[in-house]
Design an enzyme around this catalytic site. Structure first.
Site, PDB file in Angstrom:
ATOM      1  N   HIS A 169      16.848 -28.505   2.821  1.00  0.00           N
ATOM      2  CA  HIS A 169      17.136 -27.373   3.717  1.00  0.00           C
ATOM      3  C   HIS A 169      15.889 -26.954   4.481  1.00  0.00           C
ATOM      4  O   HIS A 169      14.971 -26.357   3.915  1.00  0.00           O
ATOM      5  CB  HIS A 169      17.655 -26.178   2.893  1.00  0.00           C
ATOM      6  CG  HIS A 169      18.115 -25.033   3.743  1.00  0.00           C
ATOM      7  ND1 HIS A 169      19.392 -24.530   3.679  1.00  0.00           N
ATOM      8  CD2 HIS A 169      17.470 -24.286   4.667  1.00  0.00           C
ATOM      9  CE1 HIS A 169      19.519 -23.537   4.534  1.00  0.00           C
ATOM     10  NE2 HIS A 169      18.354 -23.355   5.151  1.00  0.00           N
ATOM     11  N   HIS A 177      14.473 -25.975   8.829  1.00  0.00           N
ATOM     12  CA  HIS A 177      14.836 -25.740  10.241  1.00  0.00           C
ATOM     13  C   HIS A 177      13.759 -26.357  11.113  1.00  0.00           C
ATOM     14  O   HIS A 177      12.728 -25.733  11.380  1.00  0.00           O
ATOM     15  CB  HIS A 177      14.953 -24.246  10.533  1.00  0.00           C
ATOM     16  CG  HIS A 177      16.055 -23.586   9.764  1.00  0.00           C
ATOM     17  ND1 HIS A 177      17.264 -23.247  10.337  1.00  0.00           N
ATOM     18  CD2 HIS A 177      16.139 -23.236   8.458  1.00  0.00           C
ATOM     19  CE1 HIS A 177      18.045 -22.701   9.402  1.00  0.00           C
ATOM     20  NE2 HIS A 177      17.386 -22.684   8.255  1.00  0.00           N
ATOM     21  N   GLN A 190      23.679 -20.387  14.270  1.00  0.00           N
ATOM     22  CA  GLN A 190      22.747 -19.356  13.796  1.00  0.00           C
ATOM     23  C   GLN A 190      23.206 -17.929  14.103  1.00  0.00           C
ATOM     24  O   GLN A 190      23.057 -17.037  13.285  1.00  0.00           O
ATOM     25  CB  GLN A 190      21.377 -19.604  14.443  1.00  0.00           C
ATOM     26  CG  GLN A 190      20.345 -18.503  14.275  1.00  0.00           C
ATOM     27  CD  GLN A 190      19.602 -18.598  12.963  1.00  0.00           C
ATOM     28  OE1 GLN A 190      18.790 -19.493  12.759  1.00  0.00           O
ATOM     29  NE2 GLN A 190      19.886 -17.683  12.062  1.00  0.00           N
ATOM     30  N   HIS A 231      24.745 -21.807   5.344  1.00  0.00           N
ATOM     31  CA  HIS A 231      23.983 -20.637   4.925  1.00  0.00           C
ATOM     32  C   HIS A 231      25.039 -19.665   4.402  1.00  0.00           C
ATOM     33  O   HIS A 231      25.959 -19.303   5.140  1.00  0.00           O
ATOM     34  CB  HIS A 231      23.264 -20.013   6.103  1.00  0.00           C
ATOM     35  CG  HIS A 231      22.041 -20.755   6.542  1.00  0.00           C
ATOM     36  ND1 HIS A 231      22.084 -22.015   7.050  1.00  0.00           N
ATOM     37  CD2 HIS A 231      20.725 -20.384   6.526  1.00  0.00           C
ATOM     38  CE1 HIS A 231      20.848 -22.407   7.340  1.00  0.00           C
ATOM     39  NE2 HIS A 231      19.999 -21.444   7.032  1.00  0.00           N
ATOM     40  N   GLU A 249      23.256 -14.997   2.385  1.00  0.00           N
ATOM     41  CA  GLU A 249      21.801 -14.789   2.352  1.00  0.00           C
ATOM     42  C   GLU A 249      21.551 -13.306   2.600  1.00  0.00           C
ATOM     43  O   GLU A 249      21.145 -12.880   3.683  1.00  0.00           O
ATOM     44  CB  GLU A 249      21.084 -15.651   3.400  1.00  0.00           C
ATOM     45  CG  GLU A 249      19.564 -15.594   3.238  1.00  0.00           C
ATOM     46  CD  GLU A 249      18.809 -16.370   4.303  1.00  0.00           C
ATOM     47  OE1 GLU A 249      19.448 -16.906   5.218  1.00  0.00           O
ATOM     48  OE2 GLU A 249      17.571 -16.434   4.209  1.00  0.00           O
ATOM     49  N   ASP A 286      13.019 -24.581   3.719  1.00  0.00           N
ATOM     50  CA  ASP A 286      13.655 -23.675   4.680  1.00  0.00           C
ATOM     51  C   ASP A 286      12.812 -23.484   5.940  1.00  0.00           C
ATOM     52  O   ASP A 286      13.276 -23.774   7.031  1.00  0.00           O
ATOM     53  CB  ASP A 286      13.976 -22.326   4.034  1.00  0.00           C
ATOM     54  CG  ASP A 286      15.056 -21.550   4.794  1.00  0.00           C
ATOM     55  OD1 ASP A 286      15.600 -22.091   5.764  1.00  0.00           O
ATOM     56  OD2 ASP A 286      15.344 -20.404   4.405  1.00  0.00           O
TER      57      ASP A 286
HETATM   58 FE   FE2 Z   1      17.887 -21.706   6.436  1.00  0.00          FE
END
Ligand code: FE2
Length: 433
Positions: free
Chosen positions: A57, A59, A152, A210, A213, A309
């Site tokens: 995971h 980005h 996102q 996701h 979170e 992440d």
């Molecule tokens: Fe993430």
């Protein structure tokens, strides 16, 4: 005739002093004392030889953008998302590609040779999608990159996200993402999970959302994701990333939830460095840790991976894509200090994410790709303790990266002590007096 033999290797799980033979980019044999005669030999000198680290995971579209256009002052997830929104209009495909490529060089040096990156599809220009698809092709000889179509700004909350996500999948992104806790309402979040799972089932895609979170114990989209995984028979193909609300959930509720997750075959991906810094920001004291219930999930048989992440981006100012740092943080935050727990933390950045990504040919058995990392440590626990140097990183049996052993020298009374902080080194230090 073997192309390469790595001698005197310690393996994850405890086998010691074995040889690994490589032919045509694949592991050909893992045995004690392979015969001489290979084209090349590397002596691992009883250090740990492991399949590569896997980051389940990250980005890559935002990585290394720290400070653009400004820093995250509150340190919260929500300011990070707002900041990313400020940066988006300024992005170019070339800048995204270059930053991500630089990060992948760090990854290679760190022995991380498989990466699942989420890619924001809420920019109608799909710049990041095109940049990372190009990167995926260009780095394929040295890193396996798996790309997630990630809305996102919300699958329903952002106008155009649904269409963009489908477009990104058609362009070549492989995995269906989501962000149900960021939709406008709980109901929209639930409906987004259902819609995205339906899409993934129809197209035969892997899923990585996701999910929850947040510190809100009533954010329960993982329940829907689990039920949909069961309903579509997609066990082994779906992951919930973050799942931080589980940290704050009622214990009774979790006692029902975790067995359902195990039954459905869903995986969990915690991101310890990010969870410990982004979560609990609205607490005074005591402050919640925010990481999902790693020990309990593992005990129930749910595969748990740790992801990095973020590396130097709107959400996290630190990092060098070192998965041993991730494993170390996960170990500490989860209080996973038992011998088997610590080994499981090593597994959470190697074998388990390889399983979650459905990687082909990963492992140490004959027939697997000869993708291997020789660490300056005797075993998994020492590797985590020392953030051990990656002495050799091999891709398909060829050296991709190397590093000199780390060493410090203490000079005392004319004598010099050469220290690398390993157990073997400690045992070799003569007594004083
Ligand atoms: Fe993430």
């Amino acid at each position: 005739m073997l192309d390469l033999v790595i001698r005197n290797a310690n393996l994850p799980g405890g086998r010691k002093g074995v040889d690994i033979g490589v032919r045509a980019g694949r592991i050909a044999a893992v045995e004690p004392a392979l015969p001489a005669g290979a084209a090349r030999e590397i002596d691992a000198t009883n250090r740990l030889v492991t399949p590569p680290f896997v980051d389940a995971h990250v980005h890559l579209d935002s990585t290394l953008s720290l400070g653009l256009p400004r820093l995250n002052e509150s340190g919260t997830l929500l300011e990070g998302i707002a900041l990313w929104g400020e940066l988006k209009p300024l992005l170019t495909q070339e800048a995204i590609y270059e930053r991500a490529r630089k990060l992948c060089l760090w990854s290679a040096a760190r022995g991380t040779l498989a990466i699942r990156s989420h890619v924001d599809v809420c920019d109608d220009r799909l710049l990041a999608v095109e940049a990372l698809l190009r990167l995926k092709r260009d780095i394929a000889p040295w890193i396996d990159l798996q790309l997630v179509a990630f809305p996102q700004d919300g699958f329903y909350r952002h106008a155009g996200a649904a269409g963009n996500l489908r477009r990104a999948l058609r362009l070549g992104l492989e995995v269906v993402g989501g962000i149900p806790h960021f939709e406008r309402t709980m109901e929209d979040g639930r409906l987004s999970v259902r819609a995205l799972m339906r899409l993934a089932a129809e197209e035969g895609r892997l899923v990585d959302m996701h999910c929850d979170e947040t510190d809100d114990p009533l954010s329960r989209h993982v329940e829907t994701l689990t039920a949909e995984t069961q309903r579509h028979g997609m066990g082994g193909r779906v992951a919930g990333s973050h799942l931080t609300s589980m940290h704050s959930m009622d214990n009774y509720y979790v006692s029902k939830l975790i067995p359902l997750m195990a039954e459905a075959g869903i995986a969990a991906i915690a991101n310890p460095l990010i969870n410990i810094t982004l979560q609990g920001r609205h607490d005074t004291y005591p402050k919640r840790r925010g990481m999902t219930r790693v020990r309990e999930l593992m005990a129930a048989g749910v595969p748990v991976a740790f992801g990095h992440d973020c590396v130097m981006d709107p959400w996290y100012p630190l990092g060098s894509h070192d998965m041993l740092e991730v494993a170390g943080m996960g170990l500490h935050v989860g209080q996973l200090t038992g011998v088997h727990d610590m080994a499981a933390c090593f597994g959470a950045v190697t074998q388990t994410p390889a399983r979650i990504l459905n990687l082909e040919g990963y492992g140490l058995e004959p027939g697997c790709h000869a993708d291997l990392v020789i660490l300056q440590a005797a075993d998994e626990i020492e590797a985590i303790r020392l953030r051990a140097e990656r002495l050799f990183v091999l891709r398909r049996g060829e050296i991709l990266a190397r590093a000199a052993p780390r060493e410090a020298v203490v000079e005392l009374g004319g004598g010099a002590y050469r220290l690398d902080f390993t157990r073997a080194n400690l045992d070799g230090i003569p007594p004083g007096g």
